[in-house]
Structure formats: structure tokens, C-alpha cells
Write an enzyme that holds these catalytic residues in place. Sequence first.
Site, PDB file in Angstrom:
ATOM      1  N   GLU A 114      34.645  36.935  45.965  1.00 42.63           N
ATOM      2  CA  GLU A 114      35.548  37.294  47.048  1.00 42.63           C
ATOM      3  C   GLU A 114      36.965  37.506  46.525  1.00 42.63           C
ATOM      4  OE1 GLU A 114      33.676  34.837  50.809  1.00 42.63           O
ATOM      5  OE2 GLU A 114      35.097  33.797  49.510  1.00 42.63           O
ATOM      6  N   CYS A 115      37.541  38.648  46.795  1.00 40.84           N
ATOM      7  CA  CYS A 115      38.941  38.951  46.509  1.00 40.84           C
ATOM      8  C   CYS A 115      39.300  38.604  45.059  1.00 40.84           C
ATOM      9  CB  CYS A 115      39.845  38.233  47.503  1.00 40.84           C
ATOM     10  SG  CYS A 115      41.513  38.944  47.599  1.00 40.84           S
ATOM     11  N   GLY A 116      40.050  37.520  44.825  1.00 38.19           N
ATOM     12  CA  GLY A 116      40.395  37.150  43.457  1.00 38.19           C
ATOM     13  C   GLY A 116      39.190  36.887  42.591  1.00 38.19           C
TER      14      GLY A 116
END
Length: 435
Positions: free
Chosen positions: A322-324
Site C-alpha cells: 500500500e502506497c509507501g
Amino acid sequence: MTSVARCPALFISAPSSGSGKTSVTAAIARSHARRGQHVRVFKTGPDFLDPGILALASGRPAYQLDLFMGGVAHCQALLAEAAREADLILVEGVMGLFDGNPSSADLAASFGLPVVCVIDASAMAQTFAALATGLQRFRADVRHGGVIANRVGSPAHGRMLLEGLPADLPLIAALPRDGGLSLPERHLGLVQALEQPGMDAQLDAWADAWEAALRPGLVFSDVAFHTEPEPPLPALLRGRRIAIARDAAFGFIYPANVDVLRALGAELCFFSPLAHEALPDCDALWLPGGYPELHAAALGAHPTWASALAAHVAAGKPLLAECGGMLALLDTLTDAAGDTHRMAGVMPGRAHVQQRLAALGLQAIDWPEGPLRGHTFHYSTLDTQLQPQVHATNPNAGRAAEALYQQGSLRASYVHHYFPSNPQAVAAFFLNAKA
């Protein structure tokens, strides 16, 4: 059968972001916790940074309350569970009291939580009362219990702020302006609590300031929290071991997500890539969001990180990024200073962290296993040859509509998913990503 739990509760809001909601909420929490009281603190809406500070202040995990991501029944259940064990419940709002859809006011009204607004009084005098009463009267279904003046210049300034306040809207506290009580910030908000070694002392200083500024009149009203008993989740993940990265680079983890995985029967194993800990032996892996751009050199120096991730995916084991967490899997990542770092190379592509916001908003996304909800908030842009499997939608018609990428057993997106929105879909993915 409906059960009812009662507990003193307070909803801390403000006319706008930056008014001091987090510091005031944390100050109240620490003030009561250090007297031996059991304090439970919640944060309105999607947020990973403020809850870390609130958790440290209260000594207990701070959960999110979001009417879109979790729904009314879920939020109700969280509050009722807290009410059964706590001496005090505090809920910190998001943005201004009436901002957003759903707003802080919507949440407070849904559960009958008395609202206290924190107003930055540093550049006003009698207008303070006009603003406070305007907030009080804007919506009849929102109950107000008082107002808190923040960043007050002097005792005389505090007396001026009292002028014009009605009897049913008392000035609870006038907190003096003190630059030493502020917190450092970066592009996604406050610096994480785990990165601030002096945070405990800061919280005690906030509590001291709160207790010194507190005026007679603050009464924590009992609130009745009604809830219907929910059947336990089926143990769909019993026998499955899920590894979760957790450190300053991968710290954006909802406590409710962890609860869902455990309730589904999974064995959880946390590890720190920044500390160069090896990827644990596991059946599935979750790389949550965080700040890989601030720790790219340390991640790149990990002796087994890239090869272990590649082997995990090659074995067909589920990996949710997720994301990072997704940025850490790319070929390269260019940070805000313009320095390019080699990342794990498990997902083709490159990302660039820019100075301006790239996306922000609530997200509804259809996984192959079922619909989930979450949010997005990032400053980076992504360039990848992978074709999106699906795009999320924004309930407020915002432009943020994040892509979901799938490559073998790897699933990646900028979306921070809220697992309680569909535990069965989450379980199905972690059981067999290829399906």
C-alpha cells in the site's frame, strides 16, 4: 439484543485545521491517564499520524472512526466496546467541524457526542465569541459543551475572549501561546510519534499546560452507546502466517486492520526492514504505507530485502503493498531533494516525490474478491508499465481515483485499505492471491 454502555465522552473539534485539536486532545488524555484513569481516544477519519500521538498520550491504541470507511454500525461497535472498559472517551475531529462529507459534525451527531471547539485566538478578541456561537448554532443536531481558546497572548487577552459568550457555551480553558509546545511537521502531517524520542516529556508538558489553564465548568457528560452484538468473523486465515513490515518507513497501520487479521485467525509476525531484519518465514506479506523515501538508503543497504521479496512473489505467496509499501517495491524512487534511489525491483516502475500534493481523498475500490474502502494521501507520482486492474472511485466526486495493480501474487495500490470494510475479501486475498 441491543446492549447499552455508558461512559463520559467528549468530541474535540475546531473551525479549521491547525487550530490545535491534536495537542489539546493529547493533553486531556495524558492529564487523565497519569491520574490512573482508563482513557480511550479515537481519531475522526483516515489518519495515521495523529493517532500515534494520541495512543502515546493515553497509553492505549487510538482507533479511527469513519462513517464512510467503516460505517455507522462499525463505529458504534468500537465506541460501545471502549465505553464498557473506559473511564473517559475522547474523539478528535478532522479539519473544521463541518468540513468534508462525512464531517466531524456528522460523526458527533450520529452518536450524541458533546462537542468542544478549539479556536486559535492568537489574532482575535471579541470576535472569538462570534465565531464560537456561530459554530454552536449552525446545526441543531450537534450538541456543544463549551469552547477552548488556544494560543492566548495574556490573561487580559483571555478575559476579552470571554466577552459575548453565552452561559450555555462556557470558556473551558485559555491555553497560552507557547512555541515550545508545538510539534514538528513534514509533507504528510506531524512527524510520527515513534520518531520523536522526547514525545513523552512533550505530552506531560501539554498536560501541565492544560491543567493550569483549565477553568471551572468542564463536565464530561455520560453518553449512552448502543450496539447490536455482531457474530464473530470466521477463522478463514487459521493456520496462515502473515508478516507485516512495521517501523518508521512502514508505520501507516490501522489498529482495526490488525484486529481483523487476528479475528480471521491469522498468526501475525511484525518485522523491521529498516533494522535489516530478515523477512520472516510466512505465507503472506503486507507492506503498509509510510516513508520509504526518507529511508531509501537504509532499505537499499538491506542485504536480503530485495531477494527475499522476489522469492516471496516467485513462490506465489500473497503480497499486499500500500502506497509507501508499493514505492519500496519499484525499480527506483526519486526523493523530494532529487536524489534517485534503487528500490527492491519487484514491481516494474519508478516514482518521484514532488513538493505538491498528488492525491487526497476517500476511496472505494473493487477488488476481485469484493469491494473495499479506504483513502489516499501522497505526494509522489508513479510511472509503471503495469496496466491497472481497476480504478477506485471517490465518494465526494474528487479527482483522486487510484489504480489497483496485480502482478502474479503481488497486489499494489496507493490506496490505504480499511480491512473492516470487507474482512472476507481481505481473507480471500491473503489465502490465495493468484485466485
